[in-house]
Design a protein around this motif. Structure first.
Motif, mmCIF file in Angstrom:
data_model
loop_
_atom_site.group_PDB
_atom_site.id
_atom_site.type_symbol
_atom_site.label_atom_id
_atom_site.label_comp_id
_atom_site.label_asym_id
_atom_site.label_seq_id
_atom_site.Cartn_x
_atom_site.Cartn_y
_atom_site.Cartn_z
ATOM 1 N N ASP A 4 0.875 -1.337 0.116
ATOM 2 C CA ASP A 4 -0.040 0.137 -0.205
ATOM 3 C C ASP A 4 0.954 1.367 -0.015
ATOM 4 O O ASP A 4 0.691 2.260 -0.615
ATOM 5 C CB ASP A 4 -1.026 0.073 1.112
ATOM 6 N N ARG A 5 1.945 1.182 0.896
ATOM 7 C CA ARG A 5 2.742 2.231 0.946
ATOM 8 C C ARG A 5 3.448 2.587 -0.326
ATOM 9 O O ARG A 5 3.348 3.858 -0.795
ATOM 10 C CB ARG A 5 3.900 2.235 2.233
ATOM 11 N N GLU A 6 4.161 1.498 -1.068
ATOM 12 C CA GLU A 6 4.826 1.540 -2.463
ATOM 13 C C GLU A 6 3.964 1.900 -3.574
ATOM 14 O O GLU A 6 3.968 2.994 -4.194
ATOM 15 C CB GLU A 6 5.184 0.234 -2.688
ATOM 16 N N HIS A 7 2.497 1.478 -3.396
ATOM 17 C CA HIS A 7 1.397 2.105 -4.245
ATOM 18 C C HIS A 7 1.077 3.424 -4.203
ATOM 19 O O HIS A 7 1.056 4.285 -5.120
ATOM 20 C CB HIS A 7 0.143 1.355 -3.999
ATOM 21 N N ARG A 8 1.079 4.465 -2.840
ATOM 22 C CA ARG A 8 0.743 5.439 -2.544
ATOM 23 C C ARG A 8 2.078 6.208 -2.941
ATOM 24 O O ARG A 8 1.773 7.463 -3.632
ATOM 25 C CB ARG A 8 0.233 5.740 -0.978
ATOM 26 N N ASP A 9 3.083 5.777 -2.691
ATOM 27 C CA ASP A 9 4.355 6.435 -3.201
ATOM 28 C C ASP A 9 4.522 6.584 -4.516
ATOM 29 O O ASP A 9 4.861 7.646 -5.262
ATOM 30 C CB ASP A 9 5.651 5.831 -2.569
ATOM 31 N N ALA A 10 4.269 5.470 -5.514
ATOM 32 C CA ALA A 10 4.093 5.648 -6.958
ATOM 33 C C ALA A 10 3.108 6.578 -7.466
ATOM 34 O O ALA A 10 3.394 7.171 -8.315
ATOM 35 C CB ALA A 10 4.088 4.197 -7.496
ATOM 36 N N LEU A 11 1.838 6.580 -6.734
ATOM 37 C CA LEU A 11 0.975 7.627 -7.155
ATOM 38 C C LEU A 11 1.407 9.032 -6.941
ATOM 39 O O LEU A 11 1.151 9.780 -7.728
ATOM 40 C CB LEU A 11 -0.452 7.455 -6.649
ATOM 41 N N ALA A 12 1.970 9.252 -5.767
ATOM 42 C CA ALA A 12 2.367 10.526 -5.697
ATOM 43 C C ALA A 12 3.526 10.984 -6.544
ATOM 44 O O ALA A 12 3.761 12.238 -6.972
ATOM 45 C CB ALA A 12 3.095 10.708 -4.143
ATOM 46 N N ALA A 13 4.344 10.108 -6.974
ATOM 47 C CA ALA A 13 5.567 10.317 -7.731
ATOM 48 C C ALA A 13 4.885 10.477 -9.221
ATOM 49 O O ALA A 13 5.451 11.206 -9.963
ATOM 50 C CB ALA A 13 6.520 9.094 -7.856
ATOM 51 N N ALA A 14 3.923 9.892 -9.649
ATOM 52 C CA ALA A 14 3.200 10.342 -10.782
ATOM 53 C C ALA A 14 2.392 11.429 -10.766
ATOM 54 O O ALA A 14 1.782 11.775 -12.176
ATOM 55 C CB ALA A 14 2.235 8.909 -11.225
ATOM 56 N N GLY A 15 2.264 11.899 -9.862
ATOM 57 C CA GLY A 15 1.460 13.340 -9.681
ATOM 58 C C GLY A 15 0.069 13.274 -9.120
ATOM 59 O O GLY A 15 -0.694 14.277 -9.427
ATOM 60 N N HIS A 16 -0.381 12.132 -8.371
ATOM 61 C CA HIS A 16 -1.687 12.358 -7.950
ATOM 62 C C HIS A 16 -1.817 13.079 -6.680
ATOM 63 O O HIS A 16 -0.804 13.338 -5.960
ATOM 64 C CB HIS A 16 -1.795 10.828 -7.336
ATOM 65 N N THR A 17 -2.837 13.703 -6.760
ATOM 66 C CA THR A 17 -3.159 15.052 -5.743
ATOM 67 C C THR A 17 -4.144 14.128 -4.565
ATOM 68 O O THR A 17 -5.165 13.684 -4.866
ATOM 69 C CB THR A 17 -3.874 16.142 -6.409
ATOM 70 N N GLY A 18 -3.619 14.369 -3.501
ATOM 71 C CA GLY A 18 -4.360 13.884 -2.322
ATOM 72 C C GLY A 18 -5.475 14.817 -1.763
ATOM 73 O O GLY A 18 -5.553 15.790 -2.273
#
Length: 106
Positions: A4-18
Motif C-alpha cells: 500500500d505504501r509503495e502504491h501510494r508513493d508511486a501515485l504521488a511520484a506520478a502526480g496524484h493529488t491527495g
C-alpha cells in the motif's frame, strides 16, 4: 502494508493529488474565482437580471466565481489523478510483462 505504501508513493511520484492538495488547490481557485466573479460575473448577472441591485449582482458574481473555481479545480484534479493512476498501472503491467518474459527465458 508495504505494498500500500509503495502504491501510494508511486501515485504521488506520478502526480496524484491527495485530499489536502485538493482542498488547497480548490481554495486557491475559489479565491481567484471570487476576484474574477466580483467584476466580470457581476456584470453578466446585471445584464441577465437588471432588476437586481449592484450589491446583489456582486454577491451573485462572487458566489458564481467561487463555484466555477471549485468546479474547474475538481475537474483538473480528477483528470490528473486518472492519468497518474493509468501511469502507475502501466508501469506495473510492464513490470509484470518483463517478469513473465524473464521466467520464460531458459
Amino acid at each position: 502494508m508495504d505494498q500500500d505504501r509503495e502504491h501510494r508513493d508511486a501515485l504521488a511520484a506520478a502526480g496524484h493529488t491527495g485530499p489536502v492538495g485538493t482542498v488547497l488547490f480548490c481554495s486557491l481557485l475559489a479565491v481567484i474565482g471570487a476576484l474574477f466573479g466580483s467584476v466580470a460575473l457581476a456584470i453578466l448577472w446585471s445584464l441577465a437580471v437588471p432588476a437586481n441591485t449592484q450589491a446583489e449582482n456582486t454577491v451573485l458574481g462572487i458566489a458564481s466565481g467561487v463555484a466555477l473555481g471549485i468546479w474547474i479545480g475538481l475537474i483538473k484534479i480528477r483528470r490528473g489523478n486518472l492519468e497518474a493512476r493509468e501511469e502507475v498501472e502501466d508501469r506495473a503491467w510492464r513490470r509484470l510483462a518483463r517478469h513473465q518474459q524473464s521466467d520464460r527465458m531458459p
